[in-house]
Design a protein around this motif. Sequence first.
Motif, short mmCIF file in Angstrom:
data_model
loop_
_atom_site.label_atom_id
_atom_site.label_comp_id
_atom_site.label_asym_id
_atom_site.label_seq_id
_atom_site.Cartn_x
_atom_site.Cartn_y
_atom_site.Cartn_z
N LYS A 78 12.00 2.52 -10.34
CA LYS A 78 12.07 1.50 -9.52
C LYS A 78 10.93 0.04 -9.30
CE LYS A 78 13.96 0.14 -5.54
NZ LYS A 78 14.88 -0.12 -4.47
N HIS A 79 9.97 1.10 -8.91
CA HIS A 79 8.21 0.62 -8.66
C HIS A 79 7.72 -0.02 -9.97
CE1 HIS A 79 3.99 0.73 -6.75
NE2 HIS A 79 4.29 0.78 -8.52
N ASN A 80 7.88 0.45 -11.57
CA ASN A 80 7.65 -0.60 -12.12
C ASN A 80 8.33 -1.28 -12.69
OD1 ASN A 80 4.94 1.46 -13.44
ND2 ASN A 80 6.11 2.85 -14.22
N LYS A 81 9.69 -1.37 -12.78
CA LYS A 81 9.97 -2.93 -12.80
C LYS A 81 10.12 -4.14 -12.20
CE LYS A 81 15.35 -3.95 -13.46
NZ LYS A 81 16.68 -3.42 -13.47
N PHE A 82 9.99 -3.67 -10.74
CA PHE A 82 9.13 -4.56 -10.16
C PHE A 82 8.20 -5.60 -9.87
CE2 PHE A 82 7.33 -5.66 -5.53
CZ PHE A 82 8.54 -6.68 -4.90
N GLN A 103 4.03 6.05 -5.60
CA GLN A 103 4.30 6.00 -7.13
C GLN A 103 3.30 6.92 -7.73
OE1 GLN A 103 6.04 5.00 -9.00
NE2 GLN A 103 5.49 4.86 -11.17
N ILE A 104 2.25 6.77 -6.50
CA ILE A 104 1.22 7.72 -7.52
C ILE A 104 1.16 9.31 -6.86
CG2 ILE A 104 -1.26 8.81 -6.81
CD1 ILE A 104 -2.10 5.55 -6.28
N ALA A 105 2.09 9.24 -6.00
CA ALA A 105 2.94 11.00 -5.63
C ALA A 105 3.62 11.36 -6.58
CB ALA A 105 3.36 10.62 -4.27
N LYS A 106 4.39 9.94 -7.20
CA LYS A 106 5.64 10.79 -7.96
C LYS A 106 5.47 10.97 -9.47
CE LYS A 106 9.37 7.91 -5.69
NZ LYS A 106 10.34 6.90 -5.32
N ALA A 131 0.36 -0.99 0.20
CA ALA A 131 0.50 -0.50 0.02
C ALA A 131 0.80 1.40 0.56
CB ALA A 131 -1.09 -0.16 1.22
N GLY A 132 1.81 1.17 1.09
CA GLY A 132 2.68 2.09 1.24
C GLY A 132 3.80 2.25 -0.50
N ALA A 133 3.93 1.22 -1.25
CA ALA A 133 4.94 1.93 -2.66
C ALA A 133 3.67 2.23 -3.37
CB ALA A 133 5.45 -0.06 -2.58
#
Length: 433
Positions: free
Chosen positions: A289-293, A275-278, A269-271
């Motif tokens: 990093k987020h999308n890759k994972f 990501q939405i904030a970014k 949930a935190g991740a």
Amino acid sequence: MRFMATYDLMETMRTTNQWLGATASAFGSYPAVAALPNPWLQWLAAWGEVTERSFARMVAKPDWGIYSVVGEDGRDHVVSVEKLVERPFGDLVHFKVQGRPEKARRVLLVAPMSGHYATLLRSTVNSLLPDAEIYITDWHNARDIPVSQGKFDIEDYTIYLVEFMRALGPDINVIAVCQPAPLTLAATAYLAELDPEAQPQTLTLIGGPIDPDVAATDVTDFGRRVTMGQLEELAIQRVGFKYKGAGRMVYPGLMQLAGFVSMNAETHAGAFTNQIAKVMKGEAGEHDKHNKFYDEYLAVMDMTAEFYLTTVERIFKNREIARNAFTVKGHRIDIGKITDVAIKTVEGSKDDITAPGQCAAALPLCTGVPDEMKAGYIEIGAGHYGIFAGKSWRNHIRPLVLEFIDQNAGAHAAQARKKRGKTKAGKPALKAV
């Protein structure tokens, strides 16, 4: 739960959420909205973008994305993915490096069949490819396999591994990651007894549940609490009409994903919140990093019902591997028959899926292997993912595994030459099992 309707309902929910994300993204990104400096609309567009991408990835098999590797000559060599052995439920794949002399190290990576595709080991393949010839088990999504192809349980899985090892020859070095570790050990013992000239040179078991009772985790606790009847009713569904495997009984990938996420719901949930904030700030990238994972983590596949249920019943509940009582097609496999294969286990001290001790239980089972051919290693501070794909793998475990392979190099060279001589003479590389 064993109905096509429930399977189709899950797919409908996934499609609906993907559509909601696309709609929110389109609405929040509409040019006229830019005239309204409202943060909520920016958040809506960002939420929609992240949501659409996430739910779209759940039904797409990721690409390997390995296009080239730098050779010792300093040049980039193109990598092609070639199928060596094709079977209905999985293939043996080779990452062939064009224009590079064949490496002496030959490694078979046995990928887990536990909800994710073999591409989960992409970084593992990438890290080993410059130094070895890499082969991998590429398991198929059960929803795409017609019912006419029959069943696939843990005994069939073991036979597949036996066939793949025979195809590669006795100088292959096998690395089994997580779920397949017990069955890879069984396949090695099968060869040691019935076809000793085909057994691998080394066997490295990484984070696998050889004996689940050694140390409790949420996974083992769940296995003890739930009866097989309850599990069959709660987890098993029939593939809907949309796919080639219509009517096949499976443990759906979407249901597995729900279980994965629930184990660390707060972290995920935190991740996604971050990501939405970014995305709102314009700081997110297509391959960040987020999308890759999560492009890999969210891509899930169905398991055949019989594979999942026999894994829980025979590996976790009855502990057939741990008790050295596993049978394949009526033949009892004796792990003690392994005498000529160097064996290494790798564990992470913070592994919350396969706790330390579960994998190392393989070493005392191998009573026929001399102590100098056995090794165990625990990476302090490493979790489950880190021991085969993270920083711990790159910095510490990978060099140790390659060193272990090199220490035992040439042990099966004579058998390998003999086998390849037979193959070149026109005799079959595979034996009937």
